[in-house]
Design an enzyme around this catalytic site. Structure first.
Site, short mmCIF file in Angstrom:
data_model
loop_
_atom_site.label_atom_id
_atom_site.label_comp_id
_atom_site.label_asym_id
_atom_site.label_seq_id
_atom_site.Cartn_x
_atom_site.Cartn_y
_atom_site.Cartn_z
N ASP A 1 -20.25 92.02 -35.44
CA ASP A 1 -21.22 90.92 -35.34
C ASP A 1 -20.43 89.68 -34.94
O ASP A 1 -19.20 89.70 -34.85
CB ASP A 1 -21.91 90.69 -36.70
CG ASP A 1 -22.94 89.57 -36.64
OD1 ASP A 1 -23.61 89.44 -35.60
OD2 ASP A 1 -23.07 88.81 -37.62
N SER A 2 -21.16 88.58 -34.74
CA SER A 2 -20.49 87.32 -34.45
C SER A 2 -19.80 86.75 -35.70
O SER A 2 -18.89 85.94 -35.57
CB SER A 2 -21.50 86.30 -33.93
OG SER A 2 -22.47 86.03 -34.93
N CYS B 1 -25.76 93.31 -35.04
CA CYS B 1 -26.00 92.03 -34.39
C CYS B 1 -27.20 92.20 -33.46
O CYS B 1 -27.14 93.01 -32.53
CB CYS B 1 -24.75 91.65 -33.61
SG CYS B 1 -24.92 90.21 -32.57
N1 DGL Z 1 -25.93 87.83 -36.53
C1 DGL Z 1 -26.16 87.90 -35.14
C2 DGL Z 1 -27.49 88.49 -34.77
O1 DGL Z 1 -27.97 89.34 -35.48
C3 DGL Z 1 -25.71 86.72 -34.30
C4 DGL Z 1 -26.01 85.37 -34.80
C5 DGL Z 1 -25.37 84.27 -33.96
O2 DGL Z 1 -24.13 84.26 -33.87
O3 DGL Z 1 -26.11 83.47 -33.39
O4 DGL Z 1 -28.05 88.20 -33.75
#
Ligand code: DGL
Length: 269
Positions: free
Chosen positions: A11-12, A74
């Site tokens: 994920d980020s 993500c």
């Molecule tokens: N947690 C991620 C998602 O599900 C990314 C959130 C982000 O970095 O904006 O999209």
């Protein structure tokens, strides 16, 4: 070398831990490697091409590290890069949008479904497409999907702020259009958001069902043969890597999860 038992999750940032936590509970003997792209979080305010290039680098890294499957923990990655990664990856790839959309379509009685997500996911149309597909596969009545971009949430959650006035105000603002659309089901379209679920549930009220896409990943993993085996728990075999500051990630993640995640390593991609 590919280890067919090793799951690569990414994920980020800390959001992916809501998926890793669930995998960890359901498959306690299965090792994983978690990558958080904290150098580039939040993805939501970036250009799609840039995010896809980060995702490519992470997926190559996880496969090189031995992952036998990639879990996109993500929504942004699943929305923007799922087909692309599938096109080059030599290991199976699990996204989190399709199953969540199916669960939402099956759950909603009114056919009015809300999606809270970052701006990139909300603007991608991915949930609308996945819900439309679910409508035909489940032979349901058509549904109306309302996506809402929530740019304030990820920066708050990355700081460990999951309740209090800032979170409350942001969620009230983002809930408003969904309240007007009279949704009876809302998808947490960003893996960071399960951390603020109690506040959202309080604002949305009892009549609204909340769908957390993390819950559907384990079934997909089991389907790919990641059934749990007897033996020692895999806690010691779980690795956490980040592209940003390892100490910060360790601190915030233990605050969010209520327990330390184990050693966190900084990795440059
Ligand atoms: N947690 C991620 C998602 O599900 C990314 C959130 C982000 O970095 O904006 O999209």
């Amino acid at each position: 070398m590919t280890d067919h038992k090793l799951i690569g999750i990414f994920d980020s940032g800390v959001g992916g831990l809501t998926v890793a936590r669930h995998i960890g509970r359901e498959l306690p003997h299965t090792p994983y490697i978690f990558f958080g792209d904290t150098l580039h979080v939040p993805y939501g305010g970036r250009r799609a091409e840039e995010v896809v290039s980060f995702i490519d680098a992470i997926c190559h890294h996880l496969i090189k590290s031995g992952a036998g499957v990639l879990v996109m923990a993500c929504n942004t990655s699943s929305a923007l890069a799922f087909d692309h990664v599938v096109s080059w990856s030599n290991v199976p790839v699990i996204g989190i949008i399709e199953e969540a959309a199916k669960a939402a379509v099956a759950t909603s009685k009114s056919g009015r479904i809300g999606v809270l997500a970052n701006a990139l996911t909300a603007g991608s149309g991915a949930y609308e497409r996945a819900c439309a597909k679910a409508v035909s596969s489940l032979s349901k009545e058509d549904v109306q999907v309302t996506p809402v971009g929530c740019p304030k949430l990820v920066p708050l959650i990355e700081r460990g702020e999951i309740d209090g006035p800032n979170v409350e105000a942001a969620l009230r603002e983002y809930w408003q259009p969904l309240c007007e659309a009279k949704v009876d089901t809302v998808i947490l379209g960003c893996t960071h958001y399960p951390f603020v679920r109690p506040v959202l549930e309080r604002i949305a009220g009892e009549g609204v069902k909340v769908i957390d896409p993390a819950l559907y990943v384990v079934e997909r993993l089991k389907g790919l043969g990641f059934a749990d085996v007897d033996g020692e728990k895999a806690e010691n075999l779980r690795r956490y890597q980040v592209s940003g500051d390892a100490l910060d990630f360790a601190k915030v993640s233990s605050q969010l999860l209520g327990q330390a995640v184990g050693p966190v390593e900084h990795v440059e991609l």
